[in-house]
Structures are given as structure tokens and as C-alpha cells.
Motif scaffolding. Structure first.
Motif, PDB file in Angstrom:
ATOM      1  N   LEU A 169       0.844  -1.192   0.000  1.00 17.35           N
ATOM      2  CA  LEU A 169       0.000   0.000   0.000  1.00 17.35           C
ATOM      3  C   LEU A 169       0.881   1.244   0.000  1.00 17.35           C
ATOM      4  N   ASP A 170       0.345   2.333  -0.556  1.00 21.93           N
ATOM      5  CA  ASP A 170       1.102   3.576  -0.459  1.00 21.93           C
ATOM      6  C   ASP A 170       1.017   4.093   0.973  1.00 21.93           C
ATOM      7  N   LEU A 171       1.792   5.104   1.275  1.00 26.90           N
ATOM      8  CA  LEU A 171       1.895   5.599   2.650  1.00 26.90           C
ATOM      9  C   LEU A 171       0.550   6.075   3.185  1.00 26.90           C
ATOM     10  N   ASP A 172      -0.192   6.853   2.394  1.00 26.05           N
ATOM     11  CA  ASP A 172      -1.479   7.364   2.867  1.00 26.05           C
ATOM     12  C   ASP A 172      -2.466   6.242   3.153  1.00 26.05           C
ATOM     13  N   ALA A 173      -2.527   5.264   2.280  1.00 24.41           N
ATOM     14  CA  ALA A 173      -3.429   4.133   2.485  1.00 24.41           C
ATOM     15  C   ALA A 173      -3.015   3.341   3.721  1.00 24.41           C
ATOM     16  N   SER A 174      -1.715   3.145   3.897  1.00 28.51           N
ATOM     17  CA  SER A 174      -1.217   2.422   5.068  1.00 28.51           C
ATOM     18  C   SER A 174      -1.567   3.160   6.355  1.00 28.51           C
ATOM     19  N   LEU A 175      -1.386   4.478   6.360  1.00 27.53           N
ATOM     20  CA  LEU A 175      -1.698   5.262   7.558  1.00 27.53           C
ATOM     21  C   LEU A 175      -3.191   5.250   7.862  1.00 27.53           C
ATOM     22  N   SER A 176      -4.016   5.376   6.846  1.00 28.60           N
ATOM     23  CA  SER A 176      -5.467   5.331   7.055  1.00 28.60           C
ATOM     24  C   SER A 176      -5.894   3.987   7.617  1.00 28.60           C
ATOM     25  N   LEU A 177      -5.332   2.939   7.074  1.00 27.47           N
ATOM     26  CA  LEU A 177      -5.669   1.601   7.545  1.00 27.47           C
ATOM     27  C   LEU A 177      -5.180   1.396   8.971  1.00 27.47           C
ATOM     28  N   TRP A 178      -3.980   1.872   9.269  1.00 30.79           N
ATOM     29  CA  TRP A 178      -3.436   1.756  10.619  1.00 30.79           C
ATOM     30  C   TRP A 178      -4.307   2.521  11.614  1.00 30.79           C
ATOM     31  N   GLU A 179      -4.754   3.722  11.227  1.00 36.65           N
ATOM     32  CA  GLU A 179      -5.630   4.514  12.103  1.00 36.65           C
ATOM     33  C   GLU A 179      -6.941   3.770  12.364  1.00 36.65           C
ATOM     34  N   ARG A 180      -7.496   3.160  11.333  1.00 33.55           N
ATOM     35  CA  ARG A 180      -8.721   2.369  11.515  1.00 33.55           C
ATOM     36  C   ARG A 180      -8.444   1.209  12.470  1.00 33.55           C
ATOM     37  N   GLY A 181      -7.302   0.570  12.308  1.00 32.12           N
ATOM     38  CA  GLY A 181      -6.933  -0.532  13.194  1.00 32.12           C
ATOM     39  C   GLY A 181      -6.824  -0.098  14.647  1.00 32.12           C
ATOM     40  N   GLU A 182      -6.269   1.085  14.876  1.00 36.81           N
ATOM     41  CA  GLU A 182      -6.169   1.607  16.245  1.00 36.81           C
ATOM     42  C   GLU A 182      -7.562   1.809  16.841  1.00 36.81           C
ATOM     43  N   LYS A 183      -8.483   2.364  16.054  1.00 36.10           N
ATOM     44  CA  LYS A 183      -9.853   2.566  16.531  1.00 36.10           C
ATOM     45  C   LYS A 183     -10.531   1.230  16.811  1.00 36.10           C
ATOM     46  N   LEU A 184     -10.293   0.257  15.949  1.00 35.28           N
ATOM     47  CA  LEU A 184     -10.883  -1.067  16.145  1.00 35.28           C
ATOM     48  C   LEU A 184     -10.350  -1.721  17.418  1.00 35.28           C
ATOM     49  N   ALA A 185      -9.046  -1.590  17.642  1.00 36.23           N
ATOM     50  CA  ALA A 185      -8.451  -2.165  18.850  1.00 36.23           C
ATOM     51  C   ALA A 185      -9.045  -1.530  20.105  1.00 36.23           C
ATOM     52  N   LYS A 186      -9.236  -0.214  20.080  1.00 35.46           N
ATOM     53  CA  LYS A 186      -9.831   0.469  21.229  1.00 35.46           C
ATOM     54  C   LYS A 186     -11.280   0.032  21.432  1.00 35.46           C
ATOM     55  N   ARG A 187     -11.999  -0.198  20.343  1.00 34.26           N
ATOM     56  CA  ARG A 187     -13.380  -0.668  20.440  1.00 34.26           C
ATOM     57  C   ARG A 187     -13.424  -2.056  21.088  1.00 34.26           C
ATOM     58  N   CYS A 188     -12.503  -2.921  20.689  1.00 38.54           N
ATOM     59  CA  CYS A 188     -12.432  -4.254  21.295  1.00 38.54           C
ATOM     60  C   CYS A 188     -12.143  -4.141  22.789  1.00 38.54           C
TER      61      CYS A 188
END
Length: 75
Positions: free
Chosen positions: A33-52
Motif C-alpha cells: 500500500l502507499d503511505l497514505d493508504a497504510s496510515l489510514s488503515l493503521w488509524e482504523r486498526g487503532e480505533k478497532l483495537a480500542k473498540r475491542c
């Protein structure tokens, strides 16, 4: 995994958040993935982890409350 069909993280149950987090990690580990896509996905992952964590904390509170009530009933 498309941002247009993503449900808001705060509306996800534990299992859905966990499953999506697994997918996010898998995609990030694959790379490509390009940098922006990777960062967006990582940010979503952080939110998902906090939700869990939110769901697990709620479950832990319910268990502790139930155990405390059971102890109080016995004493």
C-alpha cells in the motif's frame, strides 16, 4: 476493504471489530500500500483495537459485578 462500506467503529460489536482488526493487520502485513493508504488503515486498526478493549472492559465489569453480588449474597 473499502472506506465507502465501512461501518462506524463505534457501532461495531466485539466480534465484528475483532474480525475487521484481523483483516486490517493482515493487509498491513502484506504491504504494497502507499503511505497514505497504510496510515489510514493503521488509524482504523487503532480505533478497532480500542473498540475491542471497550467491549472487553464492559464484559469484565459485568463479571466482577456478578461475582461481587454472589459473594455478598453468601456473606
Amino acid at each position: 476493504m473499502s472506506s465507502t462500506d465501512e461501518k462506524p467503529v463505534d457501532e461495531l460489536g466485539y466480534e465484528d471489530a475483532r474480525d475487521e482488526l484481523i483483516d486490517v493487520v493482515r493487509v498491513l502485513e502484506q504491504g504494497g500500500l502507499d503511505l497514505d493508504a497504510s496510515l489510514s488503515l493503521w488509524e482504523r486498526g487503532e480505533k478497532l483495537a480500542k473498540r475491542c478493549e471497550f467491549h472487553l472492559a464492559g464484559a469484565r465489569e459485568r463479571i466482577e459485578k456478578t461475582l461481587a453480588e454472589g459473594t455478598a449474597d453468601q456473606g
